[in-house]
Design a protein around this motif. Sequence first.
Motif, short mmCIF file in Angstrom:
data_model
loop_
_atom_site.label_atom_id
_atom_site.label_comp_id
_atom_site.label_asym_id
_atom_site.label_seq_id
_atom_site.Cartn_x
_atom_site.Cartn_y
_atom_site.Cartn_z
N PRO A 192 0.82 -1.22 0.00
CA PRO A 192 0.00 0.00 0.00
C PRO A 192 0.85 1.26 0.00
O PRO A 192 1.93 1.31 0.59
CB PRO A 192 -0.80 -0.11 1.30
N SER A 193 0.36 2.30 -0.68
CA SER A 193 0.96 3.62 -0.60
C SER A 193 0.33 4.37 0.58
O SER A 193 -0.65 3.91 1.17
CB SER A 193 0.71 4.40 -1.90
N LEU A 194 0.89 5.53 0.91
CA LEU A 194 0.29 6.34 1.97
C LEU A 194 -1.13 6.74 1.61
O LEU A 194 -2.01 6.80 2.46
CB LEU A 194 1.14 7.59 2.22
N GLU A 195 -1.36 7.01 0.32
CA GLU A 195 -2.71 7.36 -0.11
C GLU A 195 -3.68 6.21 0.13
O GLU A 195 -4.80 6.41 0.61
CB GLU A 195 -2.71 7.76 -1.58
N ASP A 196 -3.25 4.99 -0.17
CA ASP A 196 -4.11 3.82 0.07
C ASP A 196 -4.44 3.69 1.56
O ASP A 196 -5.58 3.43 1.93
CB ASP A 196 -3.40 2.55 -0.40
#
Length: 317
Positions: free
Chosen positions: A289-293
């Motif tokens: 996961p990215s920070l946005e996710d």
Amino acid sequence: MIRAEELTRAYGDVTAVDGVSVEVPAGEIFGLLGPDGAGKTTLFRMLCGVLEPTAGTARIAGLDARAHPDEVKAQIGYMPQAFALYRDLTVEENLRFAAEVFAVPRDAVAPRLERLLAFSQLTPFRRRLAEYLSGGMRQKLALAATLIHEPDVLLLDEPTTGVDPVSRREFWQILGALHEMGKTIVVATPYMDEAERCGRLALMHRGRILTVESPRGLKTRMDGILLDVVASPRRAALAALEHLPGVLHRNLFGDRLHLVVRDGAAVDAVRQTLGGAGVTVESITVIEPSLEDVFVSMLSQRPSPPGGGEGEGEGVE
């Protein structure tokens, strides 16, 4: 260096900041991440001592921002979202004006000015009117003016919003140098790549801080498994998965879908459901996961509190 305890600010029935408690040690780059209306600007203004809290306390270097506002202002440099300097003054004139406002000793003004012009790469533009600077150069000028009195703490409210990628990178190179000098930096940013540069991040939503963690630590906090799905048509795929058991969250992500599923068993169910809905599936991949996710996933799991933080800052203030 910074300590907020149950900091709250209400505007009538709207609570812009709701019981925020956070500590930032000296020398840290601390990020504040949240959507518009989350309460970031109101929080900054209370930390600066320019906005009185409805409840709670804010301390900078041990000083109470409410009881000792002038002493606190001498310790901090605050850079608001909007360009707040004078467009009809030159770069050098703006810096000299800022030095006078902060009562910088006269014999210190010239060497500081030269150092800041060089530091911000504005020396060739010292006699240019601020009105005719690019967006990136205006932000560098604003940061230089923020540094003219040599504060120990920098509060930067979305300093690179609307700035081109090259100028954003240069701005963060300057922040990196300030970090190496031991400055304490709190920066609000809507950009995930900038958030990755922070030592720790506070995720803020509707006036509250959801969690405080390092960027790497945040990525381990997301429940479930993240799937990157390439399928068409995308909106039909999104609709087909709305009620599928095991799908915790679904989101359009550029030309793909990002799905948070409970476990690996849900992968086959996703593929079968999409196929049954007439959706063409090119690939389904488990990804980090990215920070946005993580942020989107955390927000999707929280109920909306009544009257909390929605009208903050730019709308209410």
